[in-house]
Write a protein that holds these residues in place. Structure first.
Motif, PDB file in Angstrom:
ATOM      1  N   UNK A 109       0.838  -1.213   0.000  1.00 36.82           N
ATOM      2  CA  UNK A 109       0.000   0.000   0.000  1.00 36.82           C
ATOM      3  C   UNK A 109       0.873   1.264   0.000  1.00 36.82           C
ATOM      4  N   UNK A 110       1.940   1.245   0.797  1.00 33.20           N
ATOM      5  CA  UNK A 110       2.824   2.422   0.882  1.00 33.20           C
ATOM      6  C   UNK A 110       3.521   2.672  -0.455  1.00 33.20           C
ATOM      7  N   UNK A 111       3.945   1.595  -1.100  1.00 29.53           N
ATOM      8  CA  UNK A 111       4.604   1.736  -2.409  1.00 29.53           C
ATOM      9  C   UNK A 111       3.615   2.278  -3.442  1.00 29.53           C
ATOM     10  N   UNK A 112       2.382   1.761  -3.388  1.00 34.27           N
ATOM     11  CA  UNK A 112       1.363   2.193  -4.358  1.00 34.27           C
ATOM     12  C   UNK A 112       1.022   3.668  -4.172  1.00 34.27           C
ATOM     13  N   UNK A 113       1.136   4.159  -2.925  1.00 34.55           N
ATOM     14  CA  UNK A 113       0.807   5.574  -2.653  1.00 34.55           C
ATOM     15  C   UNK A 113       1.892   6.515  -3.174  1.00 34.55           C
ATOM     16  N   UNK A 114       3.064   5.952  -3.484  1.00 35.34           N
ATOM     17  CA  UNK A 114       4.106   6.741  -4.161  1.00 35.34           C
ATOM     18  C   UNK A 114       4.948   7.628  -3.255  1.00 35.34           C
ATOM     19  N   UNK A 115       5.666   8.540  -3.896  1.00 34.61           N
ATOM     20  CA  UNK A 115       6.608   9.443  -3.228  1.00 34.61           C
ATOM     21  C   UNK A 115       5.944  10.177  -2.063  1.00 34.61           C
ATOM     22  N   UNK A 116       6.593  10.174  -0.905  1.00 32.67           N
ATOM     23  CA  UNK A 116       6.108  10.960   0.239  1.00 32.67           C
ATOM     24  C   UNK A 116       4.883  10.379   0.927  1.00 32.67           C
ATOM     25  N   UNK A 117       4.565   9.098   0.660  1.00 35.22           N
ATOM     26  CA  UNK A 117       3.405   8.464   1.307  1.00 35.22           C
ATOM     27  C   UNK A 117       3.554   8.539   2.828  1.00 35.22           C
ATOM     28  N   UNK A 118       2.405   8.777   3.498  1.00 40.20           N
ATOM     29  CA  UNK A 118       2.428   8.869   4.968  1.00 40.20           C
ATOM     30  C   UNK A 118       1.757   7.635   5.567  1.00 40.20           C
ATOM     31  N   UNK A 119       2.483   6.995   6.488  1.00 38.83           N
ATOM     32  CA  UNK A 119       2.016   5.745   7.093  1.00 38.83           C
ATOM     33  C   UNK A 119       1.991   5.903   8.609  1.00 38.83           C
ATOM     34  N   UNK A 120       0.913   5.427   9.239  1.00 37.36           N
ATOM     35  CA  UNK A 120       0.826   5.400  10.710  1.00 37.36           C
ATOM     36  C   UNK A 120       0.729   3.953  11.151  1.00 37.36           C
ATOM     37  N   UNK A 121       1.631   3.550  12.041  1.00 33.64           N
ATOM     38  CA  UNK A 121       1.546   2.241  12.700  1.00 33.64           C
ATOM     39  C   UNK A 121       0.935   2.506  14.072  1.00 33.64           C
ATOM     40  N   UNK A 122      -0.348   2.190  14.218  1.00 38.96           N
ATOM     41  CA  UNK A 122      -1.106   2.473  15.447  1.00 38.96           C
ATOM     42  C   UNK A 122      -1.032   1.250  16.360  1.00 38.96           C
ATOM     43  N   UNK A 123      -0.854   1.463  17.676  1.00 38.19           N
ATOM     44  CA  UNK A 123      -0.585   0.349  18.613  1.00 38.19           C
ATOM     45  C   UNK A 123       0.729  -0.310  18.185  1.00 38.19           C
ATOM     46  N   UNK A 124       1.771   0.511  18.031  1.00 38.94           N
ATOM     47  CA  UNK A 124       3.004   0.068  17.355  1.00 38.94           C
ATOM     48  C   UNK A 124       3.810  -0.968  18.123  1.00 38.94           C
TER      49      UNK A 124
END
Length: 287
Positions: A109-124
C-alpha cells in the motif's frame, strides 16, 4: 569433563524439545549466541571448540528461565522481524511471523501511494510493522504511535538500531481516543491492536499470559473493542483513497470486515497468513 559448543547446543535443543518448545532449534541457537556474545556465523564456526565451565553455567541459567515459561526473545532482549533486528523488552509483544502479513500488505500500500506516502503504525508496540514498511518502501514516512511509555522507548531504540531516524517518528498516541488534529492525511494506517477477549486471557499459554504485556493483549469482552473504535474514530485521519489495515485474531476476520463495512470502508479484502488463517483485513476510504 569439558564439553564443546556443539554438545552444549545439542543438549539445549534436546531439553527444549522435550519441554514441548516448537522452535527448539532456533531457540537453542539464540540462547547460545546470547550467552557467548557470538553471531550465528561465529557460533557455527566455533562449534568444535570447548566451552568454559562458566559458560555452561550461564547457558544452564538461561535454559532454566526458558523452561519456566519466559519467552526466549525476552531472555536475549532482541528478535528479528521481516529481516530487521529489533530490541525487545517485556514492555512489548514479541513480533510474530503471523504479523509479517500485515507488514507485507502495508509495504504494498505504501509503495502504491508513491513518493512521500504517509504511514501510521497504530498500537506500534516494538515498532516492528512500521519499521518493516519504512525499510522496504523507502519513499514513505512513518509515524509509530504507541501509548505505553516503555514500548515507546523500545520503538525509539529500534528506529536508531535500523538507521531509520530520517523517516520514522515516534509519538505517544492512544488508539482509544479520537486522533489529535496533528494526526491526519495518512495514506495508510496499519494496526495490530489488542484482540484477545478478556475472558480468554487466563487460558493463554503461560509464556504469553505471565510475561507479555496485558495492555497489548486485552481487546475487551469480545476482543473487538479496538476495531470498533478505530474504524469509527480514526477514519478522519485517513486521506481519500487511503487504507486501514488490521491484523485480526483467529476467527475474527468476518466480524472485522463487517465493522469496516458499517463505517463506510470499501474494497474490503482479507489476506491469510502462512498457516492459512485469515489474518489481515483491510478497507479503503473513497468518500
Amino acid at each position: 569433563m569439558a564439553t564443546t559448543y556443539n554438545n552444549l547446543y545439542l543438549d539445549t535443543r534436546a531439553r527444549l524439545r522435550k519441554a514441548g518448545v516448537e522452535a527448539a532449534q532456533l531457540e537453542a541457537r539464540e540462547i547460545l549466541c546470547f550467552a557467548t556474545g557470538k553471531t550465528k556465523e561465529q557460533l557455527v564456526r566455533d562449534m568444535p571448540l570447548y566451552a568454559s565451565g562458566d559458560l555452561e553455567g550461564q547457558v544452564e541459567a538461561l535454559v532454566q528461565r526458558r523452561l519456566a515459561g519466559e519467552p526466549v526473545a525476552y531472555i536475549v532482549g532482541e528478535w528479528e522481524f521481516y529481516g530487521l533486528p529489533l530490541d525487545i523488552s517485556s514492555e512489548v509483544l514479541i513480533p510474530r511471523s503471523d504479523t509479517e502479513v500485515l507488514a507485507e500488505r502495508g509495504i504494498l500500500k505504501a509503495k502504491a501511494a508513491g513518493e512521500g506516502a504517509r504511514v501510521l503504525d497504530l498500537c506500534a508496540g516494538s515498532g516492528c510493522v512500521g519499521l518493516a514498511i519504512a525499510a522496504h518502501a523507502p519513499q514513505c514516512r512513518v509515524v509509530l504511535g504507541e501509548l505505553s511509555e516503555g514500548a515507546l522507548r523500545v520503538c525509539k531504540q529500534n528506529v536508531r538500531r535500523n538507521g531509520l531516524n530520517a523517516r520514522v517518528t515516534c509519538l505517544s498516541v492512544d488508539a482509544m481516543e479520537p486522533p489529535a488534529s496533528t494526526l491526519w492525511d495518512f495514506d495508510v494506517i496499519v494496526c495490530n491492536p489488542p484482540y484477545i477477549p478478556s475472558g480468554d486471557i487466563e487460558g493463554l499459554d503461560v509464556s504469553v499470559r505471565d510475561y507479555e504485556p496485558l495492555m497489548a493483549l486485552d481487546g475487551g469482552p469480545d476482543g473487538l473493542d479496538f476495531y470498533r473504535f478505530i474504524a469509527a474514530k480514526w477514519k478522519s485521519a485517513i486521506r481519500l483513497g487511503g487504507s486501514l489495515l488490521f491484523e485480526v485474531g483467529v476467527g475474527q476476520a468476518q466480524d472485522v470486515e463487517e465493522i469496516l463495512s458499517q463505517n463506510g470502508f470499501e474494497q474490503i479484502q482479507t489476506t491469510a497468513d502462512t498457516q492459512g488463517i485469515w489474518r489481515v483485513v483491510e478497507g479503503t476510504i473513497n468518500q
